[in-house]
Design a protein around this motif. Structure first.
Motif, PDB file in Angstrom:
ATOM      1  N   THR A   1       0.849  -1.181   0.000  1.00 30.99           N
ATOM      2  CA  THR A   1       0.000   0.000   0.000  1.00 30.99           C
ATOM      3  C   THR A   1       0.889   1.237   0.000  1.00 30.99           C
ATOM      4  O   THR A   1       1.843   1.317   0.778  1.00 30.99           O
TER       5      THR A   1
ATOM      6  N   ASP B   1      -0.339  -2.324  -4.667  1.00 30.66           N
ATOM      7  CA  ASP B   1      -1.638  -2.959  -4.901  1.00 30.66           C
ATOM      8  C   ASP B   1      -2.764  -1.981  -4.592  1.00 30.66           C
ATOM      9  O   ASP B   1      -3.823  -2.029  -5.209  1.00 30.66           O
ATOM     10  N   THR B   2      -2.506  -1.152  -3.592  1.00 32.17           N
ATOM     11  CA  THR B   2      -3.482  -0.156  -3.184  1.00 32.17           C
ATOM     12  C   THR B   2      -2.779   1.183  -3.015  1.00 32.17           C
ATOM     13  O   THR B   2      -1.621   1.239  -2.599  1.00 32.17           O
TER      14      THR B   2
ATOM     15  N   ASP C   1      -3.886  -2.964 -12.020  1.00 32.56           N
ATOM     16  CA  ASP C   1      -5.150  -2.966 -11.276  1.00 32.56           C
ATOM     17  C   ASP C   1      -4.881  -2.467  -9.872  1.00 32.56           C
ATOM     18  O   ASP C   1      -3.934  -2.908  -9.222  1.00 32.56           O
ATOM     19  N   LYS C   2      -5.723  -1.592  -9.414  1.00 31.32           N
ATOM     20  CA  LYS C   2      -5.536  -1.020  -8.088  1.00 31.32           C
ATOM     21  C   LYS C   2      -6.866  -0.845  -7.382  1.00 31.32           C
ATOM     22  O   LYS C   2      -7.893  -0.636  -8.004  1.00 31.32           O
ATOM     23  N   LYS C   3      -6.784  -0.901  -6.081  1.00 35.41           N
ATOM     24  CA  LYS C   3      -7.835  -0.389  -5.221  1.00 35.41           C
ATOM     25  C   LYS C   3      -7.288   0.926  -4.689  1.00 35.41           C
ATOM     26  O   LYS C   3      -6.118   0.997  -4.302  1.00 35.41           O
TER      27      LYS C   3
ATOM     28  N   TRP D   1      -9.361   1.567 -12.064  1.00 39.20           N
ATOM     29  CA  TRP D   1      -9.075   1.380 -10.657  1.00 39.20           C
ATOM     30  C   TRP D   1     -10.379   1.379  -9.887  1.00 39.20           C
ATOM     31  O   TRP D   1     -11.329   2.051 -10.263  1.00 39.20           O
ATOM     32  N   LYS D   2     -10.426   0.634  -8.799  1.00 41.20           N
ATOM     33  CA  LYS D   2     -11.625   0.567  -7.974  1.00 41.20           C
ATOM     34  C   LYS D   2     -11.471   1.509  -6.775  1.00 41.20           C
ATOM     35  O   LYS D   2     -10.534   1.370  -5.980  1.00 41.20           O
TER      36      LYS D   2
ATOM     37  N   VAL E   1     -12.293   2.341  -3.285  1.00 37.81           N
ATOM     38  CA  VAL E   1     -12.783   1.607  -2.125  1.00 37.81           C
ATOM     39  C   VAL E   1     -13.370   2.564  -1.091  1.00 37.81           C
ATOM     40  O   VAL E   1     -14.347   2.246  -0.436  1.00 37.81           O
TER      41      VAL E   1
ATOM     42  N   ASN F   1     -10.595  -1.769   4.697  1.00 36.21           N
ATOM     43  CA  ASN F   1     -11.310  -1.900   3.422  1.00 36.21           C
ATOM     44  C   ASN F   1     -10.432  -2.449   2.306  1.00 36.21           C
ATOM     45  O   ASN F   1     -10.929  -2.855   1.272  1.00 36.21           O
ATOM     46  N   PHE F   2      -9.135  -2.477   2.526  1.00 30.22           N
ATOM     47  CA  PHE F   2      -8.220  -2.902   1.475  1.00 30.22           C
ATOM     48  C   PHE F   2      -7.880  -4.376   1.506  1.00 30.22           C
ATOM     49  O   PHE F   2      -7.180  -4.861   0.655  1.00 30.22           O
TER      50      PHE F   2
END
Length: 184
Positions: free
Chosen positions: A9, A82-83, A116-118, A150-151, A153, A182-183
């Motif tokens: 993160t 990743d986030t 791809d990411k949150k 990207w999502k 969150v 949340n991740f």
């Protein structure tokens, strides 16, 4: 709490000073540090030497920027994470210039190389959260996320005017500490 194996993160703090946004970023980092197998790094945009994008096109939206500054390093950290959590105070109805310049430079890898990411974002300003400035900044983050697939969150907006208003509010500090869950 357990994270995915070797999950990363990145907290990208747009504040150029020690205040409410920095307090929020610090407590987010502490909350995330309790997640097993999750590495957390905070980068302050103000500590970076990043020049404005001049749309030269040399990167082709898929490569490294040709400028010899901190762009490729910070974009690499964004790619590897990743986030990503973006934290910004409100400056003149927008995010800080320090954060915006980093986001502009993501253009160099905007054709599928950012992964791809949150993401989450925290916006803190002196006005009530119903003020248009929060919506304007939110729309920027939401548009970037949509473009990059990207999502989002979480999207948090807070009104805090005094320098240590968030740090002195235990309820807000506890809330920020919990956001990281949340991740997972």
């Amino acid at each position: 709490i357990q994270g995915d194996e070797n999950m990363k993160t990145l907290i990208l703090n747009g504040s150029p000073r020690e205040g409410n946004s920095t307090a929020a970023a610090e407590i987010l980092k502490k909350g995330l540090s309790n997640i097993q197998d999750l590495s957390v790094e905070e980068v302050r945009a103000d500590d970076l030497s990043v020049s404005p994008c001049i749309a030269c096109g040399a990167c082709g939206c898929e490569g490294n920027c040709v400028f010899d500054d901190d762009t490729n390093e910070i974009i690499g950290k964004i790619c590897d994470a990743d986030t990503v959590i973006f934290v910004t105070p409100v400056y003149w109805w927008g995010m800080t210039a320090q954060l915006k310049i980093v986001l502009d430079r993501m253009y160099s890898k905007s054709e599928g190389k950012l992964g791809d990411k949150k993401i989450g974002y925290v916006i803190i300003g002196g006005d009530d959260t119903s003020n248009i400035q929060y919506e304007l900044i939110s729309k920027q983050f939401d548009s970037i996320a949509k473009y990059l697939d990207w999502k989002v969150v979480f999207a948090e907006k807070y009104s805090a005017y005094g320098k240590d208003e968030i740090a002195d509010n235990q309820e807000k500090m506890d809330y920020f500490r919990e956001l990281g869950k949340n991740f997972k």
